[in-house]
Design an enzyme around this catalytic site. Structure first.
Site, mmCIF file in Angstrom:
data_model
loop_
_atom_site.group_PDB
_atom_site.id
_atom_site.type_symbol
_atom_site.label_atom_id
_atom_site.label_comp_id
_atom_site.label_asym_id
_atom_site.label_seq_id
_atom_site.Cartn_x
_atom_site.Cartn_y
_atom_site.Cartn_z
ATOM 1 N N ASN A 337 4.504 7.867 -16.954
ATOM 2 C CA ASN A 337 5.171 9.016 -16.346
ATOM 3 C C ASN A 337 5.849 9.885 -17.402
ATOM 4 O OD1 ASN A 337 4.562 8.874 -13.627
ATOM 5 N ND2 ASN A 337 6.307 7.562 -13.125
ATOM 6 N N ARG A 361 -10.645 -8.902 1.078
ATOM 7 C CA ARG A 361 -11.577 -9.339 2.121
ATOM 8 C C ARG A 361 -11.157 -8.753 3.466
ATOM 9 N NH1 ARG A 361 -9.989 -15.372 1.826
ATOM 10 N NH2 ARG A 361 -8.045 -14.239 2.198
ATOM 11 N N ASP A 362 -12.042 -8.894 4.460
ATOM 12 C CA ASP A 362 -11.699 -8.468 5.819
ATOM 13 C C ASP A 362 -10.521 -9.283 6.328
ATOM 14 O OD1 ASP A 362 -13.744 -6.653 5.851
ATOM 15 O OD2 ASP A 362 -15.155 -7.973 6.893
ATOM 16 N N GLU A 372 5.551 1.752 -8.147
ATOM 17 C CA GLU A 372 4.291 1.316 -8.752
ATOM 18 C C GLU A 372 3.959 -0.126 -8.389
ATOM 19 O OE1 GLU A 372 7.468 0.357 -11.854
ATOM 20 O OE2 GLU A 372 7.104 1.869 -10.317
#
Length: 458
Positions: A337, A361-362, A372
């Site tokens: 930054n 994953r699902d 951040e």
């Protein structure tokens, strides 16, 4: 011609007038006999007058009884049925009456073409109209309830279609919505391949122009009546609009029976009225998304993530299943930054969030926990499973090319992992705290690494 009323009962008036006619006939009959040649001294006597009076009264009584036996049962039957309707309407239980009503039970048999038959026919028409009106009222009340209670587009669409099919001759239907430049199937019943409708030119025209159509479906479209497929008799495409904005279409098809007036009216009312409810549902969905997602990264925000983690931790505790929490922090983000500016820093955050979403994953979710910092919730993953996922993330971030103009900016992440029930914690807050401790050690021991809480060095 109206004969003056004598009492409050029409049948009593009839009886009195017929007896009066009997008196007149009894008095006139001897004089008619004289005109026909009978000797006056034989017929104009008190005894003969008494006999004719008795005969006249008897004829009047018999006539009254015959009329009562022929006419009164029909009128009584009609009045009883009308009284039943009046009672049902007065007590607001017409639903019970209409539920019991069948053609052979409620409708009157028209047995003549005179006033009695006309009255029976008028009663049947009145009853049919009342039942239809009541059924419409029930349907519209249910429809209003659906529109007022549903704030989810899919649930609203499904409930509208279910009501349409149950209340009309429609046997299959689907609702297509135009969102983000695409046409999506929101709900469907009875249509085997609703996705193919999205590409049909008539459907697209209806969505774009807001025009209604009456068509035959293309040959590759089939209807499914739960057990068997059938060819539709009619297909209706009704636009769904709201204040001139075309939101989508409602497609409905009849089966063995053609649509009656009630079906077409209900279908058009639904399609025209549901636009408001669907627009409200879409707005609600947008607000929900705004409330749950971080605007920069398009991942869940901290408030939603913490609520989700609390649910997941409670489930894992009850089911004795694994749950891992991962804390991800961009290394030396303040330097990025300070050196390149906050816009470049935002691009770095967006890149990291994209990598996290692609790796998960699902069922797993990623949350922007701080500036951040990211929090990941891994379902049914123990510490070892989570570490494998985290190493994949770390390598992808390290290998990614992040540039500001022509200048390459190296980006790495430090990751801390804690897993339940391997880590002895009482709630999700402690689980996050353990992952944060692991993250802190990762930063203190060189950054760009994954540290598991259970493998932390003192």
């Amino acid at each position: 011609m109206h004969i003056p009323r004598l009492t409050k009962s029409i049948f009593l008036d009839q009886f009195i007038y017929m007896q009066m006619v009997g008196v007149v006939i009894g008095l006139a009959f001897p004089h008619f006999l004289v005109l026909y040649g009978f000797p006056p001294e034989e017929v104009l006597t008190w005894d003969f007058y008494l006999v004719t009076q008795i005969a006249g009264q008897t004829v009047g009584l018999i006539s009254f009884l015959m009329i009562s036996m022929v006419i009164r049962p029909h009128l009584k039957h009609l009045s009883q049925k009308m009284q039943d309707i009046a009672t049902g309407l007065h007590q607001k239980d017409f639903l019970d009456y209409s539920a019991k009503c069948h053609d052979e039970l409620c409708l009157m048999e028209v047995v003549s073409s005179d006033e009695i038959g006309v009255s029976a026919h008028a009663y049947n028409e009145l009853l049919t109209a009342l039942l239809a009106s009541h059924d419409n009222e029930v349907v519209f009340n249910k429809f209003s309830l659906i529109m007022s209670e549903n704030l989810e587009v899919q649930n609203l669409s499904e409930d509208v279609i279910d009501l349409l099919i149950s209340a009309t001759k429609i046997e299959a239907a689907t609702i297509l919505m135009f969102k983000n430049g695409e046409v999506n199937v929101e709900a469907t019943r009875g249509i085997v391949n609703p996705e193919s409708l999205v590409e049909h030119p008539v459907v697209l025209e209806s969505i774009q122009k807001g025009s209604a159509h009456y068509i035959t479906l293309p040959k590759h479209i089939k209807m499914d009546r739960v057990l068997t497929q059938f060819t539709p008799s009619e297909v209706f495409i009704e636009p769904i609009d709201f204040k001139g904005t075309h939101l989508g279409v409602m497609i409905a098809a009849t089966g063995s029976e053609y649509a009656d007036e009630r079906t077409t009216n209900t279908l058009r009312l639904f399609s025209r009225s549901v636009g408001l409810a669907l627009n409200n549902a879409l707005i609600h969905s947008k607000f929900q998304r705004l409330a749950a997602y971080d605007s920069l990264t398009n991942v869940y925000n901290r408030r939603f993530g913490m609520a989700r983690l609390k649910e997941d931790f409670g489930r894992a505790s009850r089911e004795k299943s694994s749950l891992s929490v991962v804390m991800v922090d961009i290394d030396h983000f303040k330097n990025v930054n300070d050196t390149y500016g906050h816009l470049v820093g935002d691009k770095a955050i967006i890149m990291i969030s994209s990598i996290l979403k692609n790796v998960l994953r699902d069922g797993d979710i990623v949350v922007r926990y701080g500036g951040e910092e990211f929090l990941m919730i891994l379902q049914a993953a123990n510490s070892k499973d989570a570490a494998i996922v985290c190493e994949r993330i770390r390598h992808q971030v390290q290998d990614s090319v992040f540039q500001d103009g022509k200048q390459h900016i190296p980006i790495t992440v430090s990751i801390g992992v804690s897993a339940f029930p391997e880590t002895d914690v009482v709630d999700e807050v402690q689980l996050i705290d353990k992952a944060d401790q692991a993250l802190y050690q990762a930063k203190q021991t060189g950054r760009n690494k994954v540290v598991e809480y259970g493998n932390m060095t003192s």
